[in-house]
Design an enzyme around this catalytic site. Structure first.
Site, PDB file in Angstrom:
ATOM      1  N   GLU A  66       0.939  -1.321  -0.062  1.00  0.00           N
ATOM      2  CA  GLU A  66       0.074  -0.115   0.132  1.00  0.00           C
ATOM      3  C   GLU A  66       0.713   1.358   0.092  1.00  0.00           C
ATOM      4  O   GLU A  66       0.785   2.151   0.756  1.00  0.00           O
ATOM      5  CB  GLU A  66      -1.043   0.055   1.063  1.00  0.00           C
ATOM      6  N   GLU A 121      -4.782  -8.875   0.111  1.00  0.00           N
ATOM      7  CA  GLU A 121      -5.624  -8.597   1.287  1.00  0.00           C
ATOM      8  C   GLU A 121      -7.000  -8.507   0.942  1.00  0.00           C
ATOM      9  O   GLU A 121      -7.252  -7.819   0.061  1.00  0.00           O
ATOM     10  CB  GLU A 121      -4.957  -7.420   2.025  1.00  0.00           C
TER      11      GLU A 121
HETATM   12  O1  AHR Z   1      -4.853  -5.890   7.111  1.00  0.00           O
HETATM   13  C1  AHR Z   1      -4.751  -4.634   8.027  1.00  0.00           C
HETATM   14  C2  AHR Z   1      -4.135  -3.430   6.995  1.00  0.00           C
HETATM   15  O2  AHR Z   1      -4.799  -3.247   6.113  1.00  0.00           O
HETATM   16  C3  AHR Z   1      -2.769  -3.772   6.458  1.00  0.00           C
HETATM   17  O3  AHR Z   1      -1.780  -3.558   7.343  1.00  0.00           O
HETATM   18  C4  AHR Z   1      -2.840  -2.679   5.219  1.00  0.00           C
HETATM   19  O4  AHR Z   1      -2.168  -3.336   4.175  1.00  0.00           O
HETATM   20  C5  AHR Z   1      -4.282  -2.527   4.872  1.00  0.00           C
HETATM   21  O5  AHR Z   1      -4.375  -1.328   4.858  1.00  0.00           O
END
Ligand code: AHR
Length: 494
Positions: A176, A293
């Site tokens: 990110e 994710e």
């Molecule tokens: O999964 C929690 C967080 O969500 C992670 O650290 C980040 O990559 C995303 O914003």
């Protein structure tokens, strides 16, 4: 009969790579520390080489074919050298991710994590540090893990107990980076990526590199900036968190359907990203999508975004996981199967205690969430060939979409079909056609009296799969009576 579904074994989509069933373990809240790793301070919790035995056993059974670590946002603060060598000499750092700080004594480092992967039978996926790191630091990590030559870093690895290279293939270049990973603009990140990727490939030409993606605007610019260097990108990462489903347990019927729709949109996001990649690469190079994710992130567990609810204080990123969340995960998995030609890997966020976790712990107690059971009911699909499924006719949801959806896969001598009755209150009689004659099917169902049902330390088995009868219905059909808000997997084995 309320719904008719047809399985089209004659129309294969592609292989459902085990990488589509990956998980994510971040040094965040109680995921890595406490959830997985108890180290030598196991306080009466049975452990295997520092990892909780109960969690290990549950995850092995799930299974966990791929595991991403150490973040998330944490990755862009992480210095891998902190996590090697004698445990009591490792530095105690501020572990930072998502506005949460944990004391990180680095007892769970590279060797421990890669041992965990070995114990689980998982492929490791390491996320590198771009935010506070350097190309040299990440090159060194790759060399430490992978070089077969007798270099100083390889000697260090050997000194710490691992003579042979770990052979880690998947490496993320930041996380990110449009946000927590440095607030880059897309062009700057792409140029930084190009530098990292060039140098990393020199160290190990066999690794697969994951570039940090985001929305369409970011992705377009990253791909455009890298247009002459797309061969440096193996996968483009995107994240999909569902945040519009209202309260975690006290949700309305409207919230229920909204969450399922949001989960469904994940597939369209993958499709749009694939189209962008296609347009940028024009067949010159194949770039997979790394949905590294995904899952539900309820308003109680965050300070930002929609949701008229009391936010938890402090935020721990822990949340209730109900049957509704499990069905949402199943909706997403249907899309993953359909997109298996372009979707290279996925990681559910996160594997224990945090967010959409399949496993939860409290002290010495452990329980499985409904999402665990949904994933386990998808086990027959892992590594199989996804085939087309069509909705032929039947009951619709309030938004007009079919009430029952399905995914199916084949492998030599067997067929697996997973059906979701998304209707919140109607049980439905479902006919599945296109299935082989003469084989007795076996069905398992996951449901509960209400979609907000969940498991807990006190009631760990309130929601769990049971057998369901699947009748033969004509030469090429089955019939199954699906309860409302339920998931059924039917398997055949010759
Ligand atoms: O999964 C929690 C967080 O969500 C992670 O650290 C980040 O990559 C995303 O914003």
């Amino acid at each position: 009969m309320d719904v008719a579904i047809r399985v089209r074994t004659e129309s294969p989509i592609g292989t459902i790579s085990p990488r589509l069933y990956g998980h994510f373990a971040e040094h965040l809240g109680r995921c890595c520390y406490e959830g997985l790793w108890v180290g030598s301070q196991s306080r009466g919790i049975e452990s295997v080489e520092g990892f909780r035995r109960d969690v290990l056993d549950a995850l092995r059974e799930l299974p966990v074919p791929l595991l991403r670590w150490p973040g998330g946002c944490y990755a862009d603060h992480y210095h891998w050298r902190d996590g090697i060598g004698p445990v009591d000499e490792r530095p105690r750092r501020l572990g930072m991710s998502c506005d949460l700080q944990v004391l990180d004594d680095n007892s769970l480092g590279t060797h421990e994590f890669l041992r965990l992967c070995e114990l689980l039978g998982a492929e490791p996926y390491l996320a590198g540090n771009v935010g506070t790191g350097s190309p040299q630091e990440l090159c060194d990590w790759v060399e430490y893990c992978n070089t077969p030559l007798d270099t100083t870093l390889a000697r260090l690895r050997r000194k710490h107990g691992t003579p042979d290279p770990f052979g880690v293939r998947l490496w993320g270049v930041g996380n990110e980076n449009w946000g927590c990973g440095g607030n880059f603009d897309a062009g700057s990140y792409a140029r930084e990526y190009r530098r990292y990727a060039t140098m990393l490939r020199h160290v190990d030409p066999g690794i697969e590199l994951v570039a940090s993606g985001h929305n369409e605007v970011w992705n377009c610019e990253v791909l455009e900036t890298l247009r002459d260097h797309l061969h440096l990108v193996d996968h483009l990462s995107i994240h999909s968190y569902w945040i519009r489903g209202g309260p975690e347990t006290d949700f309305s019927e409207e919230d229920y359907y909204r969450l399922l729709s949001e989960a469904e949109e994940t597939e369209a996001f993958v499709g749009r990203t694939a189209a962008l990649i296609e347009e940028a690469a024009r067949g010159r190079h194949r770039i997979g999508i790394a949905l590294d994710e995904w899952g539900v992130w309820h308003p109680e567990a965050r300070t930002w975004g929609p949701g008229e609810v009391q936010r938890r204080s402090p935020i721990t990123l822990e949340q209730a996981n109900t049957l509704r969340d499990a069905l949402a995960a199943a909706v997403a998995l249907e899309g993953f199967h359909r997109q298996c030609q372009v979707l290279a890997l996925t990681n559910l966020a996160q594997v224990v205690n945090v967010l959409h976790a399949p496993v939860m712990t409290e002290g010495s107690r452990m329980w499985l969430t409904p999402t665990y059971h949904v994933l386990h009911l998808h086990r027959p699909h892992i590594g199989a060939t996804a085939v087309e499924v069509s909705f032929e006719e039947g009951v619709a949801l309030p938004d007009g979409l079919p009430a029952v959806s399905a995914t199916a896969s084949t492998r030599t001598g067997s067929l697996a079909v997973t059906l979701i009755n998304r209707h919140i209150c109607r049980g439905l009689s479902v006919r599945v056609s296109g299935v082989p004659a003469g084989i007795t099917p076996k069905g398992r169902v996951l449901t509960a009296a209400q979609p907000d049902a969940t498991n807990s330390a006190e009631e760990p088995e309130a929601v769990k799969p049971t057998e369901i009868s699947v009748e033969r219905d004509g030469p090429d059909g089955w019939r199954v009576e699906m309860p409302p808000h339920s998931l059924v997997t039917v398997t055949t084995q010759q």
